[in-house]
Structures are given as C-alpha cells and as structure tokens.
Design a protein around this motif. Structure first.
Motif, PDB file in Angstrom:
ATOM      1  N   ARG A  30      31.275  -6.560  13.132  1.00 11.62           N
ATOM      2  CA  ARG A  30      31.668  -6.404  11.716  1.00 11.62           C
ATOM      3  C   ARG A  30      32.782  -7.379  11.350  1.00 11.62           C
ATOM      4  O   ARG A  30      32.773  -7.972  10.279  1.00 11.62           O
ATOM      5  N   SER A  31      33.728  -7.523  12.236  1.00  7.01           N
ATOM      6  CA  SER A  31      34.834  -8.452  11.998  1.00  7.01           C
ATOM      7  C   SER A  31      34.312  -9.888  11.879  1.00  7.01           C
ATOM      8  O   SER A  31      34.719 -10.636  10.976  1.00  7.01           O
ATOM      9  N   GLN A  32      33.416 -10.265  12.767  1.00 11.54           N
ATOM     10  CA  GLN A  32      32.835 -11.608  12.714  1.00 11.54           C
ATOM     11  C   GLN A  32      32.020 -11.805  11.443  1.00 11.54           C
ATOM     12  O   GLN A  32      32.068 -12.871  10.827  1.00 11.54           O
ATOM     13  N   LEU A  33      31.272 -10.773  11.045  1.00  7.35           N
ATOM     14  CA  LEU A  33      30.471 -10.849   9.820  1.00  7.35           C
ATOM     15  C   LEU A  33      31.368 -11.036   8.596  1.00  7.35           C
ATOM     16  O   LEU A  33      31.079 -11.853   7.720  1.00  7.35           O
ATOM     17  N   ASN A  34      32.471 -10.320   8.529  1.00  7.69           N
ATOM     18  CA  ASN A  34      33.415 -10.484   7.410  1.00  7.69           C
ATOM     19  C   ASN A  34      33.999 -11.886   7.390  1.00  7.69           C
ATOM     20  O   ASN A  34      34.168 -12.489   6.325  1.00  7.69           O
ATOM     21  N   GLU A  35      34.302 -12.419   8.566  1.00  4.40           N
ATOM     22  CA  GLU A  35      34.838 -13.776   8.654  1.00  4.40           C
ATOM     23  C   GLU A  35      33.798 -14.800   8.172  1.00  4.40           C
ATOM     24  O   GLU A  35      34.123 -15.724   7.430  1.00  4.40           O
TER      25      GLU A  35
END
Length: 177
Positions: A30-35
């Motif tokens: 999720r963190s990577q997707l937001n980035e």
C-alpha cells in the motif's frame, strides 16, 4: 497431551508469525502504491507543463516569423529577417516559385496586423498553423489591404528549437479594411 498442546502452540505461533508477515507485506505494498500514485501525478503535471511550454514556443516562433515575413521595407530585408526562424527547406519554400531570392531595393512596404493563428499540433515535434491576418502592401505609393490566410508548418529541431519548415499561401479576401 502435552505434545499435542506443544504442536498446537507451535502451529498457532507459526500462523501468528505468518499472519504478521502478510499484514506487513500488505502495508508495504500500500505504501509503495501511494508513492507510485504520487509520482504519477507529479509526472503528469510535468508532462502537461512541458507540452504547454512547447506549444507556446511554437506559437511564438510562428508569430515572429509571420511578423518578419509580412512586415518589411524591402524584399531583401524580408529574407534576411526570416532566415533565423526557418529550416533550409522552409527558407526555400518562401522563394517566389523556387527561384533565387529577390535582391531588389525597390520601395515595397508591407505590414501585417490582427494575426489570428489556429494551431494543430501533429506531435510533440510538429505543429501546423492556419494564420489569418490583414496585410497592407504599398507599392509606388499605392496601398492595398487584404485579409490573407497562410499555413505554416513548424518542426522542433534539436538544439535549435522550433523552426518553420514550410509556408503555404492558402488564399486572400480582397477589400478588407
């Protein structure tokens, strides 16, 4: 029974550790997707910014070329003023019937007013304009004004910027003031 309890406890610990790892992995994704989404938005803004800069630059060169080409005191001056805005092919397209440049110092004056350019961008490195404007030409102290339509084709030349690559006289409406 103790061995069954130990097996159940060990099994529960393994399930707990696996569940913890899966949850951590999901949060990492999720963190990577937001980035990625944030970067995508930034890239889209940069692309839009670059597109508008190129469009503005093509429009600016189109305007400068037309003002230089249609506002002059002598035909010799006309060709000296437009050369920096053109490719070799475009420069040749401005010669009357493909002949040599006129080297006349006769009193021919021309002035362009009211330019209305209509742009059609073929790609990031090619743009065409249909230009409508009023042109007043004075020859031997006799002036005539007409509405002129000229098509210009511009290309983006690396390390030089936008250049006029072709000029085509579309038509004129006489008697316009």
């Amino acid at each position: 029974m103790e061995s069954t309890q130990k097996k159940n406890f060990l099994f529960m610990m393994i399930v707990f550790v696996m569940a913890t790892l899966v949850i951590m992995y999901i949060f990492s994704l999720r963190s990577q997707l937001n980035e990625v989404r944030t970067n995508q938005g930034n890239y889209e803004e940069q692309i839009q910014s670059l597109s508008s800069i190129q469009n503005t630059d093509a429009l600016k060169v189109n305007r400068q070329f037309l003002e230089s080409f249609f506002s002059y005191q002598t035909t010799a001056e006309r060709y000296k003023k437009v050369e920096p805005f053109m490719t070799d092919q475009g420069f040749k397209a401005t010669h009357p019937s493909g002949t040599e440049l006129p080297d006349s110092n006769e009193s021919v004056q021309s002035a362009m007013i009211g330019l209305k350019p209509f742009e059609y961008q073929l790609s990031k490195t090619e743009a065409e304009f249909f230009n409508e404007f009023k042109l007043t030409t004075e020859f031997n102290n006799v002036a005539a004004t007409e509405t002129v339509i000229v098509k210009t084709s511009l290309i983006f030349v690396k390390d030089q910027g936008w250049k006029v690559d072709d000029v085509e006289f579309i038509g004129q409406l006489t008697g316009g003031k």
